[in-house]
Design an enzyme around this catalytic site. Structure first.
Site, PDB file in Angstrom:
ATOM      1  N   ASP A  83       0.844  -1.200   0.000  1.00 32.14           N
ATOM      2  CA  ASP A  83       0.000   0.000   0.000  1.00 32.14           C
ATOM      3  C   ASP A  83       0.878   1.248   0.000  1.00 32.14           C
ATOM      4  OD1 ASP A  83      -2.498   1.150   0.033  1.00 32.14           O
ATOM      5  OD2 ASP A  83      -2.634   1.215   2.226  1.00 32.14           O
ATOM      6  N   HIS A  84       0.522   2.221  -0.797  1.00 32.84           N
ATOM      7  CA  HIS A  84       1.247   3.507  -0.843  1.00 32.84           C
ATOM      8  C   HIS A  84       2.750   3.359  -1.064  1.00 32.84           C
ATOM      9  CE1 HIS A  84      -2.227   5.998   0.089  1.00 32.84           C
ATOM     10  NE2 HIS A  84      -2.577   5.107   0.998  1.00 32.84           N
ATOM     11  N   HIS A 209      -9.604   5.225  -0.868  1.00 36.48           N
ATOM     12  CA  HIS A 209      -8.763   5.201   0.345  1.00 36.48           C
ATOM     13  C   HIS A 209      -9.455   5.994   1.448  1.00 36.48           C
ATOM     14  CE1 HIS A 209      -4.712   3.672  -1.068  1.00 36.48           C
ATOM     15  NE2 HIS A 209      -5.486   3.573  -2.143  1.00 36.48           N
ATOM     16  N   ALA A 211     -11.247   4.887   4.011  1.00 39.16           N
ATOM     17  CA  ALA A 211     -12.657   4.490   4.135  1.00 39.16           C
ATOM     18  C   ALA A 211     -13.058   4.001   5.524  1.00 39.16           C
ATOM     19  CB  ALA A 211     -12.986   3.417   3.099  1.00 39.16           C
TER      20      ALA A 211
HETATM   21  P1  13P Z   1      -8.070   4.986   6.856  1.00 36.71           P
HETATM   22  O1  13P Z   1      -6.971   4.886   7.866  1.00 36.71           O
HETATM   23  O2  13P Z   1      -8.712   6.323   6.837  1.00 36.71           O
HETATM   24  O3  13P Z   1      -9.027   3.871   6.947  1.00 36.71           O
HETATM   25  O4  13P Z   1      -7.367   4.846   5.403  1.00 36.71           O
HETATM   26  C1  13P Z   1      -6.831   3.610   5.038  1.00 36.71           C
HETATM   27  C2  13P Z   1      -6.104   3.678   3.735  1.00 36.71           C
HETATM   28  O5  13P Z   1      -6.427   4.437   2.855  1.00 36.71           O
HETATM   29  C3  13P Z   1      -4.989   2.755   3.534  1.00 36.71           C
HETATM   30  O6  13P Z   1      -4.412   2.920   2.287  1.00 36.71           O
HETATM   31 ZN    ZN Z   2      -4.533   4.988   1.678  1.00 37.70          ZN
END
Ligand code: 13P
Ligand code: ZN
Length: 285
Positions: A83-84, A209, A211
């Site tokens: 992720d990211h 994202h 969410a």
């Molecule tokens: P939240 O921490 O707001 O649920 O976001 C999660 C996210 O976007 C992980 O990539």
């Molecule tokens: Zn995110």
């Protein structure tokens, strides 16, 4: 069964539901996520950020997710997504470690630089049959100055999204329609018209994202607008934290980590199950 996020999200888009993607960084949260998906018979995406890779080790996280899947979730499609990811080096390390899917987040760059970086990552990842999520527009992190966000500047431009997908060849796309990471301080209302425009121009599963605090009543609207995946992190951390505090308050003499963490894992799993129900992926395997 270990699979690609792309496959899971294609199925969701076709089936008219969305799959929650949950962040993990340790054994107990990973167990809670996978057990929640097993209980609800839902496909699952497990997210691991570069910070969590630093915390737990890439090889360790991959081995953990794969072995829990193998032992407890043989029939559940499970994808493991970086992720990211911020650069090609991180992506390469994740792929080498065995991630099935990656996200390259070039959202802080100019359109041109983001597209060039993402295109490079796609070219590399596809060689290894790893699917790629790109991001266009920004999903802010609200630790500071939330009032300073100029949403019009931050949100995804539908025409640009179409161009971005064409240039880069991404498999899924994270979009910004007023959503933000962390609890609270999203845009007053999500920009549904914008989402529908993006959906018309981009024929790919879209990812939302931030969410954790997405309102369940809006889920059908988002899914209709092409959203096939909701990323959730903060809600699990809060469930862990609150249950830990509660347990320690009620059991000040218990020092066995297994007893403590069994309790917190139950709380995390409950949230996982709730999200799976809310986004419609329960029973979809
Ligand atoms: P939240 O921490 O707001 O649920 O976001 C999660 C996210 O976007 C992980 O990539
Ligand atoms: Zn995110």
């Amino acid at each position: 069964m270990f699979t690609q996020a792309k496959k899971i999200l294609k199925g969701a888009k076709q089936g008219g539901y969305a799959v929650p993607a949950f962040s993990t960084s340790n054994l107990e949260i990973t167990q809670a996520i996978i057990r929640g998906a097993v209980k609800k018979k839902s496909p699952l995406i497990v997210l691991v950020s570069p910070r969590s890779i630093k915390y737990a080790g890439a090889a360790t996280i991959v081995a953990m997710v794969k072995s829990i899947t193998e032992e407890e979730a043989k029939n559940i499609p499970v994808a493991l997504l970086l992720d990211h990811g911020k650069n090609l080096k991180t992506v390469k390390e994740a792929i080498k470690a065995g991630f099935s899917s990656v996200m390259i987040d070039g959202s802080s760059l100019s359109f041109k630089k983001n597209a060039a970086l993402t295109k490079n990552v796609v070219r590399y990842a596809h060689r290894y049959k790893v699917d790629v999520q790109g991001e266009l527009g920004g999903v802010p992190y609200f630790k500071k100055n939330p009032e300073k966000v100029d949403w019009e500047k931050v949100m995804t431009d539908p025409d640009k999204a179409q161009e971005f997908v064409k240039i880069t060849g991404v498999d899924t796309l994270a979009v910004a329609i007023g959503n933000a990471h962390g609890f609270s301080k999203e845009r007053e209302n999500l920009d549904w018209n914008r989402l529908n425009e993006i959906h018309k121009k981009v024929n790919l599963p879209l990812v939302l994202h931030g969410a954790s605090d997405f309102k369940y009543k809006n889920a059908p609207r988002a899914i209709k607008g092409g959203v096939a995946c909701f990323n959730i992190d903060t809600a699990l951390k809060i469930a862990f934290f609150n249950s830990l505090k509660k347990f320690l308050k009620n059991n000040p003499k218990v020092y066995d980590p297994r007893e403590i963490l069994e309790f917190t894992s139950c709380a995390v799993q409950k949230v996982v199950e709730e999200k799976i129900e809310a986004f419609g992926s329960a029973g979809k395997i």
